[in-house]
Design an enzyme around this catalytic site. Structure first.
Site: not given
Ligand SMILES: [Zn+2]
Length: 468
Positions: A233-235
């Site tokens: 999700m971070c990416t």
């Protein structure tokens, strides 16, 4: 007159046929010779029978009276399985399926008729077989496999899967592995429930036999399945690098937020009937629910919307390569149902795309299989590695292929969730951890990490090994 003779003969044939059909069905639902087709291969041996096979009439008795069998999935494969099992003498059959019947199922899922559209597959399939095969008792469960616990699965002698999802297969595999009993490290064979797994995709199919704890399990041969595309999700949320990241951003975050094709509208009657100037009026108010229309990978308008928005996002980050086709591939996450005379040992492949090609091979157990080996799993990372790298490893490593792993560690005697993707509020709260290093998170060499995932009913324990 010739026609008359023909029609007389035809009538007579029909009458003879019908009188043969009207057989005497005893209390057991059996008539003379009912099982002779099954008896032919259960009560005598032949050149192709297994050397350990003992011909006996007890097998049929076991099959008719005792054997309890579970069929998972009442779709394309499930319909065939239920029919074949019922006609082979299995009488205590349970079937689990969470789907309802769609009109597009009717061309091959032959236990269903157009009047059944919208009804649960398990229930309609069970009703059909029960009404057609005297003495057979199919018990339907309109549920997910995850809705049942160990006590449910333990009651069966054998489980047959006709599933279309790898995750469901892995979960089932994990469940049967969790039922195994080991005494002093030795497997108690009576705790083994054999799993027969079938899969089809287009003109290809496969069938395999799994003796949990003894032969290769689903996870042992996970490399046979194409790796899934899964991005942290971070990416996706803040630092896309690939066209796929942009598509995932639109699919996961933008679609539910913008609800481009509206929500599900509910008509709610407000004020019921009003009588104004002798006119009877029905007053309705439109009340949109909070649910947006689910993204449908087969709907070209949906794909087009995702494609256009992905293009915009890609342009924002100067990323190239977003195409309509790639969009469809990422959205659909095409999960192919992967795809003997000595009892199948243990993998059969069937392919009739061009002519017919079929072969068998023996899938081998993997010594350190994370599902069936009982060998503690190692995670080797430097202390400077970020949690996101661990997450990427869990989802991208071909023998783990987790889907949305939740990582928990015990720190200072407390369970701490380091990252959890499936609950939006917790995901948001734990997302910053992804960009932190293992050291910053307070993890030490030898630390145990518990990882929960939809691919298994059991939590998988990993031991963190710091590398320099
Ligand atoms: Zn295994």
């Amino acid at each position: 007159s010739i026609n008359k003779v023909h029609s007389f003969q035809k009538e007579r044939r029909v009458r003879v046929f019908l009188s043969r059909m009207a057989v005497d069905v005893g209390s057991s639902g059996d008539w003379d010779g009912r099982w002779s087709h099954v008896q032919k291969f259960l009560e005598r041996s032949g050149p192709f029978t297994h050397p350990d096979f003992e011909a006996s009439d007890e097998t049929l008795q076991f099959l008719l009276e005792t054997c309890k069998i579970l069929v998972i999935g009442a779709g394309g494969l499930g319909c065939e399985l239920l029919k074949n099992l019922a006609l082979s003498g299995f009488r205590h059959i349970h079937v689990v399926d969470m789907d309802t019947i769609d009109v597009s199922n009717l061309n091959r899922q032959f236990l269903f008729r157009s009047k059944d559209v919208g009804r649960p597959k398990a229930e309609v399939a069970a009703d059909f077989v029960n009404s057609r095969v005297p003495g057979c008792h199919v018990v339907p469960h309109f549920k997910k496999i995850q809705d049942f616990d160990e006590s449910f699965y333990r009651q069966f002698h054998i489980i047959v899967c006709g599933l279309d999802s790898i995750i469901a297969r892995r979960w089932m595999n994990g469940m049967l592995l969790s039922l195994l009993v080991y005494e002093d490290g030795v497997l108690d064979p009576s705790s083994i429930i054999p799993l027969i797994d079938g899969g089809t995709e287009g003109f290809k199919g496969n069938a395999r036999v799994i003796l949990p704890g003894m032969t290769a399990c689903i996870d042992c041969t996970l490399e046979l399945y194409p790796p899934q595309i899964n991005f942290p999700m971070c990416t996706i949320a803040s630092m896309p690098r690939l066209p796929e990241h942009c598509i995932e951003y639109v699919r996961i975050l933008q679609w539910p937020k913008e609800k481009p094709f509206g929500g599900t509208y509910m008509l709610i009657l407000s004020g019921a009937r009003l009588l104004i100037n002798n006119l009877l009026l029905f007053v309705w108010s439109l009340c949109p629910t909070t649910y947006g229309v689910a993204l449908d990978g087969d709907n070209p308008e949906h794909i087009q919307w995702v494609f256009q928005n992905s293009l915009e996002r890609a342009a924002e980050f100067s990323i190239t390569g977003v195409t309509y086709r790639l969009t469809q591939g990422v959205v659909k996450r095409i999960i192919p149902a992967v795809a003997a005379y000595i009892p199948l040992n243990n993998y059969l492949v069937f392919n009739d795309v061009d002519g017919l090609y079929t072969y068998t091979f023996e899938a081998e157990r993997k010594e350190n299989c994370s599902a069936c080996s009982q060998v503690p799993q190692k995670l080797q990372f430097p202390p400077s590695a970020k949690l996101q790298e661990v997450l990427e490893y869990l989802t991208e490593n071909s023998s783990l292929q987790m889907k949305s792993p939740a990582i928990t560690a015990t720190l200072e005697g407390k369970n701490k969730t380091l990252y959890l993707q499936t609950v939006a509020s917790i995901e948001e709260r734990t997302r910053p951890n992804l960009c932190k290093t293992l050291k910053e998170l307070g993890l030490a060499d030898g630390q145990e990490l518990a990882v929960a995932d939809v691919t298994t009913p059991q939590t998988v324990l990993f031991k963190l090994n710091f590398t320099s």
